[in-house]
Design an enzyme around this catalytic site. Structure first.
Site, PDB file in Angstrom:
ATOM      1  N   HIS A 240       0.803  -1.214   0.000  1.00 35.98           N
ATOM      2  CA  HIS A 240       0.000   0.000   0.000  1.00 35.98           C
ATOM      3  C   HIS A 240       0.851   1.287   0.000  1.00 35.98           C
ATOM      4  O   HIS A 240       0.840   2.046  -0.961  1.00 35.98           O
ATOM      5  CB  HIS A 240      -0.902   0.023   1.246  1.00 35.98           C
ATOM      6  CG  HIS A 240      -1.819  -1.157   1.363  1.00 35.98           C
ATOM      7  ND1 HIS A 240      -2.912  -1.367   0.547  1.00 35.98           N
ATOM      8  CD2 HIS A 240      -1.809  -2.211   2.223  1.00 35.98           C
ATOM      9  CE1 HIS A 240      -3.534  -2.476   0.905  1.00 35.98           C
ATOM     10  NE2 HIS A 240      -2.891  -3.015   1.925  1.00 35.98           N
TER      11      HIS A 240
HETATM   12  O1  RIB Z   1      -5.213  -0.062   4.554  1.00 33.17           O
HETATM   13  C1  RIB Z   1      -3.809  -0.047   4.392  1.00 33.17           C
HETATM   14  C2  RIB Z   1      -3.181   1.000   5.258  1.00 33.17           C
HETATM   15  O2  RIB Z   1      -3.416   0.691   6.621  1.00 33.17           O
HETATM   16  C3  RIB Z   1      -1.645   1.045   5.118  1.00 33.17           C
HETATM   17  O3  RIB Z   1      -1.205   2.358   5.342  1.00 33.17           O
HETATM   18  C4  RIB Z   1      -1.168   0.155   6.227  1.00 33.17           C
HETATM   19  O4  RIB Z   1       0.134   0.511   6.698  1.00 33.17           O
HETATM   20  C5  RIB Z   1      -2.183   0.453   7.292  1.00 33.17           C
HETATM   21  O5  RIB Z   1      -1.783   1.635   7.964  1.00 33.17           O
END
Ligand code: RIB
Ligand code: CA
Length: 311
Positions: A240
């Site tokens: 992500h």
């Molecule tokens: O949904 C994904 C996000 O949530 C990313 O930033 C992961 O690190 C968590 O913080």
């Protein structure tokens, strides 16, 4: 050089994003501001320092921020990231100094002291610090060049509830303040991050670097991959947060559209949902550049190339 502040809740994928930023000479990381999210604040601060020391960058400024969302109790993601937030590798407890100033004050001071549109905020976790900074000192809004944030999801749904993505769900009021602030927003939602997977072959290539960073990142991603691979039946977990930094470095790897996005704040069923008007049904202001597509191969290639430059 592009000046950035990284606001983060490390987290394995945050770690890879921070390492990518530290490995990129085009970027001047003014500071790393930590917030609660994946794990509690005291752990995210330690984790940010561990990551800076892994990259042999102990001079990086690290700040502690808000320990909980603006209105709600903290929800963590230890089921994904493990109890430390950086499970999967055993990085030594950091020796580097943690700045004594609060993250919110650092964000405000850095922006007020900067030229207009000189600093980009890269948000990798819940948006509490940024929302509190905007509320405490509204003058900073006109100083911010852009906020590039990992958060939200629309066609992909949610990951912490069927409707909501974790970063937005943890502090939906903060997210609403930020995306309705009038500041230029680039949103990297699950719709694009789910297309960038830390596959087995990617992790093997990272591991083959034979460096501290290669070994550390391979361990982190092997652990991080177990939960989402099973949940989505995919070859590896979505990377992500690195997409925020990758977009800053190579925006042409991505595509999206300026649309209206708003946050559900009332319904228990859909709290934290990012309601994206992708088909422009309403005439609400186009407040977000919503990224939907990516050349994932090029992003992974850039990651390998740049991580290889670290010790
Ligand atoms: O949904 C994904 C996000 O949530 C990313 O930033 C992961 O690190 C968590 O913080
Ligand atoms: Ca994160």
């Amino acid at each position: 050089m592009r000046k950035i502040i990284i606001d983060t809740d490390p987290g394995q994928d945050d770690a890879v994003a921070i390492l990518l930023a530290l490995a990129s000479p085009e970027l001047d990381v003014l500071g790393i501001t930590c917030t609660a999210g994946n794990v509690e604040l005291e752990l995210t601060i330690v984790n940010a320092c561990k990551i800076c020391e892994l990259a042999d960058r102990p001079e990086t400024l690290v700040f502690g921020g808000e320990a909980k969302p603006i209105l709600r109790p903290l929800v963590t993601a230890k089921h994904v990231h493990g109890k430390t937030g950086l499970d999967g590798t055993d990085l030594p407890y950091p020796k580097m100094r943690i700045s004594k100033d609060h993250a919110v004050d650092f964000i405000i001071d850095a922006l007020l002291a900067s030229k207009n549109k000189e600093i980009t905020l890269c948000a990798l976790g819940p948006l509490t610090n940024i929302a509190v900074a905007m509320t405490k000192e509204p003058k900073i809004k006109s100083k911010i060049d852009r906020i590039i944030l990992m958060g939200g999801g629309f066609f992909e749904g949610g990951n912490i509830t069927p409707a909501a993505e974790f970063n937005i769900f943890v502090d939906p009021e903060a997210a609403s303040i930020v995306i309705n602030s009038g500041v230029k927003i680039v949103m990297m939602p699950l719709d694009v991050t789910h297309k960038v997977l830390a596959t087995k072959s990617f992790i093997e290539e990272v591991s083959s670097m034979g460096t501290n960073v290669g070994n550390g990142v391979a361990g982190l991603l092997n652990f991080f991959g177990r939960y989402d691979s099973k949940k989505y039946g995919s070859d590896g977990a979505p990377l992500h947060d690195p997409n925020v930094i990758a977009f800053l470095l190579e925006p042409d790897y991505y595509s999206g559209k300026e649309i209206n996005v708003d946050i559900e704040l009332k319904s228990d069923l859909t709290l934290g949902m990012t309601v994206a008007d992708w088909w422009e049904i309403t005439d609400k202001p186009k407040n977000v550049y919503f990224v939907r597509n990516v050349n994932a191969g090029l992003v992974l290639e850039m990651l390998i190339t740049r991580l290889r430059t670290l010790p």
